[in-house]
Design a protein around this motif. Structure first.
Motif, PDB file in Angstrom:
ATOM      1  N   GLY A  47       0.814  -1.202   0.000  1.00  0.00           N
ATOM      2  CA  GLY A  47       0.000   0.000   0.000  1.00  0.00           C
ATOM      3  C   GLY A  47       0.851   1.257   0.000  1.00  0.00           C
ATOM      4  O   GLY A  47       2.083   1.192  -0.163  1.00  0.00           O
ATOM      5  N   PRO A  48       0.195   2.395   0.210  1.00  0.00           N
ATOM      6  CA  PRO A  48      -1.259   2.571   0.358  1.00  0.00           C
ATOM      7  C   PRO A  48      -2.014   2.312  -0.945  1.00  0.00           C
ATOM      8  O   PRO A  48      -1.508   2.579  -2.028  1.00  0.00           O
ATOM      9  N   VAL A  49      -3.247   1.805  -0.798  1.00  0.00           N
ATOM     10  CA  VAL A  49      -4.137   1.580  -1.930  1.00  0.00           C
ATOM     11  C   VAL A  49      -5.344   2.499  -1.750  1.00  0.00           C
ATOM     12  O   VAL A  49      -6.008   2.454  -0.703  1.00  0.00           O
ATOM     13  N   ALA A  50      -5.613   3.328  -2.747  1.00  0.00           N
ATOM     14  CA  ALA A  50      -6.703   4.310  -2.648  1.00  0.00           C
ATOM     15  C   ALA A  50      -8.014   3.716  -3.129  1.00  0.00           C
ATOM     16  O   ALA A  50      -8.058   3.020  -4.139  1.00  0.00           O
ATOM     17  N   GLY A  51      -9.103   4.045  -2.402  1.00  0.00           N
ATOM     18  CA  GLY A  51     -10.424   3.584  -2.793  1.00  0.00           C
ATOM     19  C   GLY A  51     -11.327   4.713  -3.280  1.00  0.00           C
ATOM     20  O   GLY A  51     -12.495   4.483  -3.574  1.00  0.00           O
ATOM     21  N   ASN A  52     -10.748   5.954  -3.352  1.00  0.00           N
ATOM     22  CA  ASN A  52     -11.519   7.092  -3.864  1.00  0.00           C
ATOM     23  C   ASN A  52     -10.554   8.047  -4.561  1.00  0.00           C
ATOM     24  O   ASN A  52      -9.329   8.007  -4.337  1.00  0.00           O
ATOM     25  N   ASP A  53     -11.109   8.946  -5.378  1.00  0.00           N
ATOM     26  CA  ASP A  53     -10.277   9.846  -6.183  1.00  0.00           C
ATOM     27  C   ASP A  53      -9.511  10.839  -5.331  1.00  0.00           C
ATOM     28  O   ASP A  53      -8.394  11.263  -5.689  1.00  0.00           O
ATOM     29  N   LEU A  54     -10.077  11.257  -4.212  1.00  0.00           N
ATOM     30  CA  LEU A  54      -9.393  12.227  -3.359  1.00  0.00           C
ATOM     31  C   LEU A  54      -8.031  11.689  -2.929  1.00  0.00           C
ATOM     32  O   LEU A  54      -7.000  12.368  -3.059  1.00  0.00           O
ATOM     33  N   LEU A 141      -0.056  19.851  -3.172  1.00  0.00           N
ATOM     34  CA  LEU A 141      -0.866  20.007  -4.376  1.00  0.00           C
ATOM     35  C   LEU A 141      -1.246  21.484  -4.547  1.00  0.00           C
ATOM     36  O   LEU A 141      -1.307  22.269  -3.579  1.00  0.00           O
ATOM     37  N   ALA A 142      -1.560  21.866  -5.747  1.00  0.00           N
ATOM     38  CA  ALA A 142      -1.957  23.253  -6.037  1.00  0.00           C
ATOM     39  C   ALA A 142      -3.332  23.529  -5.447  1.00  0.00           C
ATOM     40  O   ALA A 142      -4.174  22.625  -5.346  1.00  0.00           O
ATOM     41  N   PRO A 143      -3.590  24.781  -5.063  1.00  0.00           N
ATOM     42  CA  PRO A 143      -4.919  25.113  -4.522  1.00  0.00           C
ATOM     43  C   PRO A 143      -6.020  24.805  -5.538  1.00  0.00           C
ATOM     44  O   PRO A 143      -5.877  25.048  -6.732  1.00  0.00           O
ATOM     45  N   GLY A 144      -7.078  24.208  -5.062  1.00  0.00           N
ATOM     46  CA  GLY A 144      -8.208  23.857  -5.893  1.00  0.00           C
ATOM     47  C   GLY A 144      -8.087  22.529  -6.619  1.00  0.00           C
ATOM     48  O   GLY A 144      -9.038  22.062  -7.259  1.00  0.00           O
ATOM     49  N   GLU A 145      -6.922  21.854  -6.488  1.00  0.00           N
ATOM     50  CA  GLU A 145      -6.710  20.616  -7.228  1.00  0.00           C
ATOM     51  C   GLU A 145      -7.564  19.479  -6.695  1.00  0.00           C
ATOM     52  O   GLU A 145      -7.887  18.548  -7.414  1.00  0.00           O
ATOM     53  N   LEU A 146      -7.967  19.538  -5.418  1.00  0.00           N
ATOM     54  CA  LEU A 146      -8.763  18.456  -4.832  1.00  0.00           C
ATOM     55  C   LEU A 146     -10.251  18.805  -4.753  1.00  0.00           C
ATOM     56  O   LEU A 146     -11.036  17.988  -4.247  1.00  0.00           O
ATOM     57  N   ARG A 147     -10.632  20.009  -5.240  1.00  0.00           N
ATOM     58  CA  ARG A 147     -12.009  20.465  -5.039  1.00  0.00           C
ATOM     59  C   ARG A 147     -13.010  19.511  -5.670  1.00  0.00           C
ATOM     60  O   ARG A 147     -13.996  19.101  -5.057  1.00  0.00           O
ATOM     61  N   GLU A 148     -12.788  19.121  -6.914  1.00  0.00           N
ATOM     62  CA  GLU A 148     -13.742  18.264  -7.632  1.00  0.00           C
ATOM     63  C   GLU A 148     -13.810  16.882  -6.986  1.00  0.00           C
ATOM     64  O   GLU A 148     -14.895  16.331  -6.788  1.00  0.00           O
ATOM     65  N   ALA A 149     -12.634  16.302  -6.629  1.00  0.00           N
ATOM     66  CA  ALA A 149     -12.614  14.966  -6.011  1.00  0.00           C
ATOM     67  C   ALA A 149     -13.272  14.996  -4.648  1.00  0.00           C
ATOM     68  O   ALA A 149     -13.973  14.056  -4.247  1.00  0.00           O
ATOM     69  N   ALA A 150     -13.081  16.099  -3.924  1.00  0.00           N
ATOM     70  CA  ALA A 150     -13.693  16.221  -2.600  1.00  0.00           C
ATOM     71  C   ALA A 150     -15.200  16.313  -2.704  1.00  0.00           C
ATOM     72  O   ALA A 150     -15.931  15.788  -1.855  1.00  0.00           O
TER      73      ALA A 150
END
Length: 605
Positions: A47-54, A141-150
């Motif tokens: 791992g780590p193994v991710a189970g979501n896009d975030l 990460l750049a600001p706003g890069e996780l907004r859509e995944a969150a």
């Protein structure tokens, strides 16, 4: 005791990283959570193994990966050896501060822990912009890069969180079972390899002490026990003698004698039982409990060294802590003990074989020496034709015949049979032959010669050993035979188709020191045939246990009397062999034939 460890590290030696990661992918996808597998040292195994896009985006940077691992490691450290818990917000980092849950479940079985599985990184409520910004900053990460995944990451309900925990618990149980099976498999492979190695090592040497030392050492290495000892059974005294040890002190080894009769543990092992000792210092069967306590011995197992039902000793293993031996460990110890017992017996048999071969060579040489004492051919005599055959049962024997040149042209003729067979009889025979030659040279009267020989045999032999002897002196013209028969088979004098036995003399030599002997003078005639023989000729048995006997011997003498003396002896021997058939020869056979020549008839012709 130590051995193959119950841990994720060793499981990875059996299962590929790809297989384990695929299993974690399934768990992560099913729970939409991230999963990490830690070993017992707190290091990431898979791992780590991710189970979501975030979390996938977070893991795309080194800082993000370290963030996820650190957060999950905290969860793993918290629950090491405890029930799964949800970590409180106040102890969290960026992910926890964002209200993302992580919890760990230990991978345990039978009190042993192989590692920890952590699951989490899903929120209990929609993520705030502040939480998203904090995660982006911590992950580099750049600001706003996780907004859509969150925005797409759904909070999990208590029911979903509980289901995820149950699924993770089931997964850890499966991992624990796999770890246990892998550990047991590794142990079995190690044990089988050890048995093979021991068999190879033991078969590669004929040094008994080296075999025992190797066995003791390898048992300790393979079974991971404190110490091992091997005692071999002295069948004469019933004592178990220490022959090899590994990791035991001299003080313990010198604690005292160990006998089968007084030790119920070893007595049971000799009978083929595996004897388990839970606590040697307190076990009432332990013969030296205080010494065991001082040596640091706690548990133990004793098995017999048994080969084809015959016990040759015992093999003992000792531990320094309480230990219950598994059926596999008992089977391993039995297998090693069987291999060692077979090797011990084979080495002993080989040693006996080599000794027998050495003895056989010595006997063969002794036989050569003895055959030199037997005349290679009868002496040439103008008045008498002489033939002889000698067939010992073994390489050496107690029969002998001799022709002794005497003063004034006389010839001494002797046939003797020493009681017994083999080497003892041959040694007495050599002594008697030497004494006879000495006395015959310097003593005129045959009865006096016999008296002196009798005293000699009495002084040189034990009770129950005796000798028969027919000794005679033939005059130069071959017309007079003076003889004395000391308990020997009476020679047969054949004259005009009738047989006369020559039995005058006395008892056998070597029984009564002051025995008296008589002599007789026989006038010989041309055409007389005299057969001297030992009891092997008349006592030869056929398959019906019927003896050849004197009557048959006399018939053979009459049958071949017209032939040359040597052929008479050889043909009589063949008659005996035909009568005996394939039955075993039980005694030496000696035949001497004297034929009186008609010298006047030859002169007239």
């Amino acid at each position: 005791m130590t051995g193959p460890q119950f841990c994720i590290k060793h499981l990875r030696d059996t299962l590929s990283d790809t297989s384990l990661r695929h299993a974690l992918d399934v768990l992560a996808d099913a729970s939409s959570a991230s999963v990490v597998l830690f070993d017992t040292d707190g290091q990431v195994a898979v791992g780590p193994v991710a189970g979501n896009d975030l979390i996938r985006r977070v893991l795309s940077t080194p800082q993000g990966r370290e963030l996820v691992i650190s957060t999950h490691r905290q969860a793993a450290n918290r629950v090491a050896g405890k029930s799964p818990v949800v970590m409180p917000v106040e102890n969290a980092g960026a992910l926890i501060a964002a209200d993302l849950d992580q919890f760990g479940i230990p991978i345990c079985r039978d009190g042993q822990c192989a590692g920890t599985l952590t699951l989490g990184d899903r929120p209990q409520a929609p993520l705030s912009q502040e939480a998203i910004s904090r995660i982006e900053s911590a992950a580099g990460l750049a600001p706003g890069e996780l907004r859509e995944a969150a925005a797409e990451l759904k909070p999990w309900s208590p029911a979903e969180a509980s289901a995820a925990r149950n699924m993770a618990s089931l997964f850890t149980e499966l991992l624990a079972e796999l770890c246990l099976q892998e550990t047991n498999l590794s142990r079995r492979i190690e044990e089988l390899t050890a048995v093979y190695n021991i068999a190879s090592l033991l078969s590669g040497t004929m040094d008994l002490q080296e075999i025992l030392n190797r066995t003791a050492r390898m048992v300790c290495e393979v079974m991971h026990v404190k110490a091992c000892s091997i005692r071999l059974l002295d069948e004469t005294s019933g004592t178990l003698v220490i022959r090899a040890v590994h990791n035991l002190s001299e003080e313990y080894l010198n604690k005292g004698a160990v006998t089968v009769e007084e030790n119920p543990i070893d007595r049971a092992a000799i009978r083929g039982e595996n004897v388990y000792i839970a606590d040697a210092p307190t076990d009432p069967r332990t013969r030296y409990p205080q010494e065991a306590r001082t040596e640091g011995i706690v548990s133990g197992m004793v098995v017999g060294l048994i080969y084809r039902g015959k016990a040759v000793g015992v093999l003992r293993v000792y531990t320094g802590e309480p230990h219950v031996f598994t059926p596999f460990e008992e089977a391993l110890l039995q297998a090693v003990a069987s291999q060692a017992a077979a090797a011990i017996v084979n080495v002993r048999l080989m040693a006996e074989t080599l000794e027998a071969e050495r003895y056989s060579r010595q006997i063969a040489y002794a036989g050569e020496v003895q055959r030199r004492m037997i005349p290679s051919q009868p002496p040439a005599c103008s008045q008498v034709e002489i033939g002889a055959v000698y067939r010992p049962t073994y390489n050496v024997g107690g029969d002998f015949y001799d022709f002794i040149p005497l003063p004034n042209g006389n010839l001494g003729v002797a046939v003797s049979d020493v009681s017994g067979k083999g080497v003892p009889a041959s040694l007495i025979m050599a002594s008697l032959r030497s004494a006879l030659r000495v006395y015959a040279k310097f003593t005129y009267d045959i009865d006096h010669i016999m008296s002196r020989l009798n005293k000699h045999v009495c002084s040189e032999t034990k009770i129950g050993e005796f000798t028969t002897l027919f000794y005679s002196v033939l005059s130069p013209d071959g017309r007079r035979l003076t003889y004395c028969n000391a308990g020997h088979e009476p020679p047969m004098l054949l004259r005009n188709g009738k047989i006369q036995p020559l039995g005058t003399g006395g008892m056998v030599l070597g029984v009564e020191e002051n025995a008296k002997f008589d002599r007789e003078l026989i006038a010989l005639q041309p055409g007389d045939v005299l057969l001297l023989y030992t009891d092997g000729a008349v006592e030869a048995l056929n398959f019906s246990d019927e003896q050849y006997g004197r009557p048959r011997l006399g018939e053979s003498l009459i049958r071949y009397a017209d032939q040359p003396a040597q052929l008479v002896a050889q043909n009589i021997l063949w008659d005996i062999r035909r009568f005996r058939g394939l039955a075993d020869r039980i005694d030496d056979v000696t035949l001497v034939v004297l034929k009186i020549k008609d010298t006047k008839a030859k002169s007239s012709a």
